[in-house]
Scaffold this motif. Structure first.
Motif, short mmCIF file in Angstrom:
data_model
loop_
_atom_site.label_atom_id
_atom_site.label_comp_id
_atom_site.label_asym_id
_atom_site.label_seq_id
_atom_site.Cartn_x
_atom_site.Cartn_y
_atom_site.Cartn_z
N GLY A 140 -2.86 9.91 -8.24
CA GLY A 140 -4.28 9.52 -8.31
C GLY A 140 -4.05 7.88 -8.28
O GLY A 140 -5.32 7.29 -7.56
N GLN A 141 -3.46 7.36 -9.01
CA GLN A 141 -3.28 5.72 -8.74
C GLN A 141 -2.98 5.16 -7.11
O GLN A 141 -3.75 4.27 -6.67
N ASP A 142 -2.23 5.99 -6.58
CA ASP A 142 -2.05 5.73 -5.13
C ASP A 142 -3.41 5.87 -4.29
O ASP A 142 -3.59 5.06 -3.54
N TRP A 143 -3.90 6.80 -4.65
CA TRP A 143 -5.25 7.29 -3.98
C TRP A 143 -6.20 5.91 -4.18
O TRP A 143 -6.99 5.70 -3.37
N LEU A 144 -6.32 5.75 -5.49
CA LEU A 144 -7.31 4.54 -5.96
C LEU A 144 -6.90 3.26 -5.20
O LEU A 144 -7.63 2.60 -4.98
N SER A 145 -5.58 2.98 -4.87
CA SER A 145 -5.20 1.78 -4.31
C SER A 145 -5.66 1.74 -2.79
O SER A 145 -5.62 0.69 -2.26
N LEU A 146 -5.56 3.09 -2.35
CA LEU A 146 -5.94 3.08 -0.91
C LEU A 146 -7.59 3.00 -0.58
O LEU A 146 -7.82 2.68 0.55
N VAL A 147 -8.30 2.89 -1.74
CA VAL A 147 -9.75 3.30 -1.58
C VAL A 147 -10.24 1.69 -0.75
O VAL A 147 -10.91 2.06 0.22
N PRO A 148 -9.78 0.80 -1.09
CA PRO A 148 -10.45 -0.67 -0.57
C PRO A 148 -10.04 -0.54 0.86
O PRO A 148 -10.50 -1.20 1.91
N LEU A 207 0.81 -1.11 -0.18
CA LEU A 207 0.12 -0.28 0.02
C LEU A 207 0.69 1.46 -0.17
O LEU A 207 1.85 1.44 0.71
N PRO A 208 0.51 2.23 -0.71
CA PRO A 208 1.30 3.33 -0.82
C PRO A 208 0.91 4.40 0.21
O PRO A 208 0.56 5.69 -0.10
N ILE A 209 1.40 3.94 1.45
CA ILE A 209 1.04 4.72 2.73
C ILE A 209 2.20 5.54 2.88
O ILE A 209 3.29 5.02 3.15
N PRO A 210 2.09 6.93 2.96
CA PRO A 210 3.52 8.00 3.09
C PRO A 210 3.99 7.93 4.44
O PRO A 210 3.17 7.54 5.41
N ASP A 211 5.15 8.28 4.37
CA ASP A 211 6.21 8.24 5.90
C ASP A 211 5.72 9.18 6.63
O ASP A 211 5.80 9.27 7.95
N GLY A 236 3.79 13.65 2.74
CA GLY A 236 4.25 12.89 1.76
C GLY A 236 2.57 12.36 1.14
O GLY A 236 2.28 12.03 0.07
N ILE A 237 1.61 12.87 1.94
CA ILE A 237 0.28 12.87 1.48
C ILE A 237 -0.07 13.44 0.14
O ILE A 237 -0.47 13.02 -0.85
N ALA A 238 0.64 14.59 0.17
CA ALA A 238 0.52 15.53 -1.25
C ALA A 238 1.33 14.97 -2.32
O ALA A 238 1.00 15.22 -3.40
#
Ligand code: FES
Length: 133
Positions: free
Chosen positions: A33-41, A19-23, A27-29
């Motif tokens: 878009g693909q990272d956000w989509l992969s976090l949705v589930p 998961l692309p969880i920022p450190d 890092g959230i910024a």
């Protein structure tokens, strides 16, 4: 049972690791878009688990009938106030929260009640219309 075990021991850790969880908060910024989509589930599943858990342990509030008027003229079967229109003056505020010490006039007690209870009650303000020029 082996498939459940493999899911918990292998698949879930691999999923979480990717998961692309920022450190950091900054890092959230930098998430795409693909990272956000992969976090949705993941976020949706965690939110659902938290919601179901909170609902399960939330104290049950029993809704009962309760009186609105707790202290004003309790000796009377009904509180009725009569005011002559001619006596109203230019502006008068009547209490609708039943907490005023000057009932039926508003004394601002609703402000404390609203702050403490998160409520939004307020007075009925009668105001004489300005004569048109
Ligand atoms: S004190 Fe009751 S509405 Fe103001």
């Amino acid at each position: 049972m082996e498939s459940v075990s493999a899911l918990i021991r292998v698949s879930l850790p691999n999923y979480l690791k990717n998961l692309p969880i920022p450190d950091s908060v900054s890092g959230i910024a930098s998430l795409s878009g693909q990272d956000w989509l992969s976090l949705v589930p993941f976020v949706g599943t965690v939110s659902l688990i938290v919601y179901v858990t909170v609902q399960a342990f939330k104290p049950k509030v029993e809704k009962k009938n309760f009186p609105v008027n707790l202290k004003i003229q309790k000796e009377n079967a009904k509180v009725v106030n009569m005011v002559d229109i001619e006596d109203l003056g230019d502006k008068v505020s009547y209490c609708r929260c039943w907490l005023s010490k000057k009932f039926p006039l508003c004394d601002g007690s609703h402000n404390k009640h609203n702050d403490e209870m998160g409520d939004n009650v307020g007075p009925l303000v009668l105001k004489r219309k300005e004569p048109s020029k």
